[in-house]
Design an enzyme around this catalytic site. Structure first.
Site, PDB file in Angstrom:
ATOM      1  N   ARG A 215       0.855  -1.177   0.000  1.00 37.42           N
ATOM      2  CA  ARG A 215       0.000   0.000   0.000  1.00 37.42           C
ATOM      3  C   ARG A 215       0.895   1.232   0.000  1.00 37.42           C
ATOM      4  O   ARG A 215       1.935   1.249   0.684  1.00 37.42           O
ATOM      5  CB  ARG A 215      -0.878   0.050   1.269  1.00 37.42           C
ATOM      6  N   GLU A 244      -4.005   7.291  -5.167  1.00 36.62           N
ATOM      7  CA  GLU A 244      -4.245   6.629  -6.457  1.00 36.62           C
ATOM      8  C   GLU A 244      -5.633   7.013  -6.973  1.00 36.62           C
ATOM      9  O   GLU A 244      -6.558   7.144  -6.177  1.00 36.62           O
ATOM     10  CB  GLU A 244      -4.203   5.098  -6.269  1.00 36.62           C
ATOM     11  N   HIS A 262      -1.280  -0.058  -9.835  1.00 39.72           N
ATOM     12  CA  HIS A 262      -1.921  -0.940  -8.842  1.00 39.72           C
ATOM     13  C   HIS A 262      -2.610  -2.114  -9.539  1.00 39.72           C
ATOM     14  O   HIS A 262      -3.835  -2.239  -9.513  1.00 39.72           O
ATOM     15  CB  HIS A 262      -2.923  -0.153  -7.980  1.00 39.72           C
TER      16      HIS A 262
HETATM   17  C1  8YV Z   1      -7.386  -4.735  -5.128  1.00 32.20           C
HETATM   18  C2  8YV Z   1      -5.569  -5.166  -3.624  1.00 32.20           C
HETATM   19  O1  8YV Z   1      -8.262  -5.315  -4.263  1.00 32.20           O
HETATM   20  O2  8YV Z   1      -6.324  -7.211  -2.762  1.00 32.20           O
HETATM   21  C3  8YV Z   1      -5.886  -6.097  -2.525  1.00 32.20           C
HETATM   22  O3  8YV Z   1      -5.696  -5.708  -1.362  1.00 32.20           O
HETATM   23  O4  8YV Z   1      -4.963  -4.178  -3.438  1.00 32.20           O
HETATM   24  C4  8YV Z   1      -6.058  -5.423  -4.988  1.00 32.20           C
HETATM   25  O5  8YV Z   1      -6.115  -6.747  -5.317  1.00 32.20           O
HETATM   26  C5  8YV Z   1      -7.914  -4.705  -6.483  1.00 32.20           C
HETATM   27  O6  8YV Z   1      -7.212  -3.710  -7.128  1.00 32.20           O
HETATM   28  C6  8YV Z   1      -9.402  -4.404  -6.555  1.00 32.20           C
HETATM   29  O7  8YV Z   1      -9.689  -3.178  -5.999  1.00 32.20           O
END
Ligand code: 8YV
Length: 296
Positions: A215, A244, A262
């Site tokens: 993150r 983002e 991302h």
């Molecule tokens: C997002 C992610 O969920 O799983 C996570 O924590 O950061 C990603 O897989 C995906 O971009 C959908 O929002």
């Protein structure tokens, strides 16, 4: 989704009040996707809410403690995305160290025939790599890095079985001092906000590379940008950022970064599995059955 449930779309950019009060009062579950804040204000606007089913393993934008205080359950999508996230993290590192995108541009621009060989790049095998956070994704990154003949170190609250062949550090700054490459694999949230501090970045040193597939919030981004602009670290390969997708403009002009939108879990296969797991959690909730992947 529409075949299984009565769906009332609620866009990430909207507010709870975009839905008619009569509908809001009936909504029993959220199928949540996105990285916007899902806080107490939204949760409180849905009095019948019993489940927040997150599409993703990370749930740092959801006010989980507020949800729990109201008896609302939260689920996520662990495991199904581990391999893809770890693949992209190691792929970004290899792409950065060997300048694969730059070399591709060199060929397409005709430089190979006009200017000759591409400048020499850096090996991955033989270097020491540190993993910050040895959860599912960190461990999968470590297994892959072992396959590249690197010397694997990790930072975690305690030594892990999974890391028995790797060097454990209980202090993140010591880890950064010991390695050439630092891979951020901790979960997001208040506990890890800014743990990749300016001290950790400085400890990585002028030959250091930061890779983040976790993150943006885990990194002091102002300190990182400053270190990159002034070449106090060799570079960064980043899939995640603050704010983002409107990331800091300073990233756009740097020549020592590899940037991704991302997309670490962004494969057709994994996104299908994530969607299925989210639907399984919703179905179990409505059937009164145990939730497959409840966040506890
Ligand atoms: C997002 C992610 O969920 O799983 C996570 O924590 O950061 C990603 O897989 C995906 O971009 C959908 O929002």
């Amino acid at each position: 989704m529409n075949e299984l449930f009565t769906v009332h779309p609620f866009p990430a950019s909207g507010t709870p009040h975009d839905l008619e009060p009569a509908i809001r009062e009936q909504v029993k579950a959220f199928a949540f996707k996105g990285h916007s804040q899902l806080g107490a204000d939204i949760i409180d606007a849905f009095p019948a809410l019993g489940l927040i089913a997150n599409y993703g393993v990370g749930y740092d934008t959801i006010d989980v403690s507020h949800a729990y205080s109201k008896g609302i359950k939260v689920t996520n999508t662990p495991d199904v995305l581990t391999n893809d996230v770890a693949d992209l993290a190691v792929g970004m590192l290899l792409a950065f160290n060997r300048s694969i995108p730059g070399a591709h541009d060199w060929v397409q621009a005709g430089h190979w025939s006009q200017r000759g060989a591409y400048p020499l790049q850096r090996s991955l095998s033989g270097v020491s790599v540190g993993i910050a956070g040895l959860g599912r994704i960190g461990a999968a990154v470590g297994r892959r890095l072992q396959g590249f003949d690197t010397d694997v170190h990790y930072y975690s609250r305690s030594a892990k079985d999974e890391g028995r062949n790797w060097t454990f550090h209980s202090d993140l700054q010591h880890l950064a001092e010991a390695v050439d490459i630092l891979m951020v694999c901790v979960s997001g949230g208040p506990d890890t906000a800014g743990i990749i501090s300016s001290d950790v970045i400085e400890a990585l040193g002028a030959d250091g590379v930061l890779v983040n597939c976790a993150r943006g919030s885990t990194v002091d981004e102002a300190a990182l940008l400053d270190a990159l602009e002034n070449k106090r670290i060799r570079g960064a390969a980043l899939d995640v950022f603050d704010n983002e997708p409107r990331i800091d403009e300073r990233f756009m002009t740097l020549d020592n970064v590899l940037l991704q939108p991302h997309q670490s879990s962004g494969t057709i296969e994994t996104r299908q599995l994530m969607g299925q797991l989210q639907r399984d959690n919703l179905s179990a909730f409505f059937a009164g059955k145990p939730l497959p992947t409840e966040v506890t």
